[in-house]
Design a protein around this motif. Sequence first.
Motif, PDB file in Angstrom:
ATOM      1  N   ASP A  57       0.783  -1.239   0.000  1.00 32.81           N
ATOM      2  CA  ASP A  57       0.000   0.000   0.000  1.00 32.81           C
ATOM      3  C   ASP A  57       0.810   1.282   0.000  1.00 32.81           C
ATOM      4  O   ASP A  57       0.257   2.357  -0.271  1.00 32.81           O
ATOM      5  CB  ASP A  57      -0.928   0.014   1.224  1.00 32.81           C
ATOM      6  CG  ASP A  57      -1.912  -1.135   1.215  1.00 32.81           C
ATOM      7  OD1 ASP A  57      -2.503  -1.394   0.151  1.00 32.81           O
ATOM      8  OD2 ASP A  57      -2.084  -1.778   2.270  1.00 32.81           O
ATOM      9  N   LEU A  58       2.097   1.203   0.315  1.00 29.44           N
ATOM     10  CA  LEU A  58       2.867   2.431   0.512  1.00 29.44           C
ATOM     11  C   LEU A  58       2.883   3.316  -0.734  1.00 29.44           C
ATOM     12  O   LEU A  58       2.769   4.543  -0.638  1.00 29.44           O
ATOM     13  CB  LEU A  58       4.298   2.092   0.940  1.00 29.44           C
ATOM     14  CG  LEU A  58       5.032   3.224   1.661  1.00 29.44           C
ATOM     15  CD1 LEU A  58       4.355   3.551   2.982  1.00 29.44           C
ATOM     16  CD2 LEU A  58       6.488   2.842   1.910  1.00 29.44           C
ATOM     17  N   ASP A  59       2.999   2.691  -1.916  1.00 28.68           N
ATOM     18  CA  ASP A  59       3.034   3.489  -3.149  1.00 28.68           C
ATOM     19  C   ASP A  59       1.738   4.266  -3.357  1.00 28.68           C
ATOM     20  O   ASP A  59       1.754   5.376  -3.907  1.00 28.68           O
ATOM     21  CB  ASP A  59       3.282   2.582  -4.355  1.00 28.68           C
ATOM     22  CG  ASP A  59       4.709   2.060  -4.416  1.00 28.68           C
ATOM     23  OD1 ASP A  59       5.560   2.611  -3.693  1.00 28.68           O
ATOM     24  OD2 ASP A  59       4.963   1.115  -5.178  1.00 28.68           O
ATOM     25  N   ARG A  60       0.616   3.698  -2.904  1.00 30.13           N
ATOM     26  CA  ARG A  60      -0.671   4.384  -3.067  1.00 30.13           C
ATOM     27  C   ARG A  60      -0.740   5.647  -2.203  1.00 30.13           C
ATOM     28  O   ARG A  60      -1.266   6.680  -2.627  1.00 30.13           O
ATOM     29  CB  ARG A  60      -1.805   3.432  -2.714  1.00 30.13           C
ATOM     30  CG  ARG A  60      -1.946   2.256  -3.665  1.00 30.13           C
ATOM     31  CD  ARG A  60      -2.470   2.708  -5.021  1.00 30.13           C
ATOM     32  NE  ARG A  60      -2.514   1.609  -5.980  1.00 30.13           N
ATOM     33  CZ  ARG A  60      -1.609   1.375  -6.902  1.00 30.13           C
ATOM     34  NH1 ARG A  60      -0.556   2.184  -7.010  1.00 30.13           N
ATOM     35  NH2 ARG A  60      -1.724   0.370  -7.738  1.00 30.13           N
ATOM     36  N   PHE A  61      -0.202   5.548  -0.988  1.00 29.96           N
ATOM     37  CA  PHE A  61      -0.179   6.735  -0.126  1.00 29.96           C
ATOM     38  C   PHE A  61       0.730   7.806  -0.714  1.00 29.96           C
ATOM     39  O   PHE A  61       0.410   9.002  -0.664  1.00 29.96           O
ATOM     40  CB  PHE A  61       0.281   6.359   1.281  1.00 29.96           C
ATOM     41  CG  PHE A  61      -0.725   5.574   2.050  1.00 29.96           C
ATOM     42  CD1 PHE A  61      -1.913   6.155   2.455  1.00 29.96           C
ATOM     43  CD2 PHE A  61      -0.507   4.252   2.382  1.00 29.96           C
ATOM     44  CE1 PHE A  61      -2.863   5.436   3.158  1.00 29.96           C
ATOM     45  CE2 PHE A  61      -1.441   3.518   3.090  1.00 29.96           C
ATOM     46  CZ  PHE A  61      -2.629   4.112   3.478  1.00 29.96           C
ATOM     47  N   GLU A  62       1.836   7.370  -1.274  1.00 34.15           N
ATOM     48  CA  GLU A  62       2.760   8.342  -1.871  1.00 34.15           C
ATOM     49  C   GLU A  62       2.133   8.995  -3.105  1.00 34.15           C
ATOM     50  O   GLU A  62       2.320  10.184  -3.356  1.00 34.15           O
ATOM     51  CB  GLU A  62       4.075   7.657  -2.234  1.00 34.15           C
ATOM     52  CG  GLU A  62       5.186   8.625  -2.566  1.00 34.15           C
ATOM     53  CD  GLU A  62       6.564   7.993  -2.523  1.00 34.15           C
ATOM     54  OE1 GLU A  62       7.553   8.732  -2.710  1.00 34.15           O
ATOM     55  OE2 GLU A  62       6.661   6.772  -2.288  1.00 34.15           O
ATOM     56  N   GLU A  63       1.351   8.219  -3.857  1.00 35.82           N
ATOM     57  CA  GLU A  63       0.648   8.779  -5.008  1.00 35.82           C
ATOM     58  C   GLU A  63      -0.394   9.802  -4.557  1.00 35.82           C
ATOM     59  O   GLU A  63      -0.596  10.837  -5.206  1.00 35.82           O
ATOM     60  CB  GLU A  63      -0.033   7.655  -5.789  1.00 35.82           C
ATOM     61  CG  GLU A  63      -0.773   8.117  -7.039  1.00 35.82           C
ATOM     62  CD  GLU A  63      -1.441   6.960  -7.766  1.00 35.82           C
ATOM     63  OE1 GLU A  63      -2.149   7.231  -8.763  1.00 35.82           O
ATOM     64  OE2 GLU A  63      -1.270   5.798  -7.352  1.00 35.82           O
ATOM     65  N   LEU A  64      -1.051   9.536  -3.429  1.00 42.65           N
ATOM     66  CA  LEU A  64      -2.092  10.425  -2.914  1.00 42.65           C
ATOM     67  C   LEU A  64      -1.523  11.718  -2.352  1.00 42.65           C
ATOM     68  O   LEU A  64      -2.033  12.808  -2.624  1.00 42.65           O
ATOM     69  CB  LEU A  64      -2.893   9.697  -1.832  1.00 42.65           C
ATOM     70  CG  LEU A  64      -3.982  10.505  -1.111  1.00 42.65           C
ATOM     71  CD1 LEU A  64      -5.125  10.836  -2.077  1.00 42.65           C
ATOM     72  CD2 LEU A  64      -4.501   9.739   0.104  1.00 42.65           C
ATOM     73  N   LEU A  65      -0.451  11.614  -1.571  1.00 45.54           N
ATOM     74  CA  LEU A  65       0.033  12.762  -0.796  1.00 45.54           C
ATOM     75  C   LEU A  65       1.373  13.310  -1.269  1.00 45.54           C
ATOM     76  O   LEU A  65       1.740  14.438  -0.919  1.00 45.54           O
ATOM     77  CB  LEU A  65       0.137  12.367   0.686  1.00 45.54           C
ATOM     78  CG  LEU A  65      -1.181  11.962   1.346  1.00 45.54           C
ATOM     79  CD1 LEU A  65      -0.924  11.353   2.717  1.00 45.54           C
ATOM     80  CD2 LEU A  65      -2.123  13.153   1.454  1.00 45.54           C
ATOM     81  N   GLY A  66       2.106  12.518  -2.032  1.00 44.08           N
ATOM     82  CA  GLY A  66       3.406  12.968  -2.515  1.00 44.08           C
ATOM     83  C   GLY A  66       4.363  13.289  -1.374  1.00 44.08           C
ATOM     84  O   GLY A  66       4.303  12.683  -0.302  1.00 44.08           O
TER      85      GLY A  66
END
Length: 304
Positions: A57-66
Amino acid sequence: MKGIILAGGSGTRLYPLTKSVSKQMLPVYDKPMIYYPLSALMLAGIREILIISTPRDLDRFEELLGNGHRLGLDIHYQVQDEPNGLAEAFLIGEEFIGDSPVALILGDNIFYGSNFGNLLADASNLTTGALVFGCYVKNPKAYGVIEVDDDLNPISIEEKPLHPKSTLAIPGLYFFDHQVVEIAKTVKPSERGEKEITSIINEYLHRGELKFELLGRGLAWFDTGTHESLLEASQFVETIQKRQGLYIACIEEIAFRRGYITKDQLLEVAEPLMKTDYGKYLVDVTKSRNEKIRDKGAFMSDSI
C-alpha cells in the motif's frame, strides 16, 4: 515535534473491502480515511510526518500525498513488513525521529470536538515524558484502558482487559519525548505476538513521566476498524459538514489557514477539482468574508 501515522495492518475486520486496498484509503464520507489523522497532526502544528504502511500500500499513499510540499509539509514513507504491533512504529521510524519528540496517530482514528485543536497545539509542546488521552467508552474491554485517581493522575494501563478498572479508553493518539525509541527497543511481544503500545506507556508511568488529558463528552472519537464504525463516521462527517458548511479534515484548508501555503497555492490546488464540491469549497475558503470568525470556529476550537 515530528509525527508518525501508522497506516499498516491487513484490515481483516473490513474484508472484503480491504482485500485489495488499504483500510486507510477507504472513504470516510468524502475523503480518504488517512486525511483525518493527517489533519490532526497538521492542527497540532506538526509539519514533518512519517507514514508507515505495508509494502503493498505504501506506493498508493505516496501517489495520494506525494512529498507533502503542496501542503507545506515534509512527508516521508517507510514500510512495515508485518503488523507486529504499534510499538514497532518507533523502531521503524528511529532515524526519522532522531532527538525530536514525536506524536503517533493511528491511521484509522478520527477525532472531532470542541477545543480539540487547542488540546493538540498544547500537546505538541511536550518535550519530556509522555502524554495520552482518555475517552469514555461503553465497552472498555475492546481497548487499552487507563485508570486514574480523583485528580486525573494515571494509576494503571491495561490492554484489552477482561475486567476493566475504568471505562476510560486510550484512543490512538500519543505524544512522547525522544526516549520512546530506546523504550520501544526493550518491549517484548505480548501473548498476541505484538509489541504493544501499552508497554511503552506503562514504562513512562513507572518513571513518573506520564501525563493524562481527559477528552470529555463534547468530543467524538471513531476507531473505524469495522463496517459499522466506518459507516457511523461517514454519517457523522456528512451531518456536520452539511449543517455547518465547514469541512472536517480538509487538509488543504488547514494548510492555508495555518499559513503553510498561500492563497495562490490553494487556488492552484483547487483549480483541477472545480467539478467537485470539494474544489468549490477550497475556492470559497479564499473568499470568506469573516476570516477571523471562521478560523476560530473551524480550526482553533473545533476542527478536524
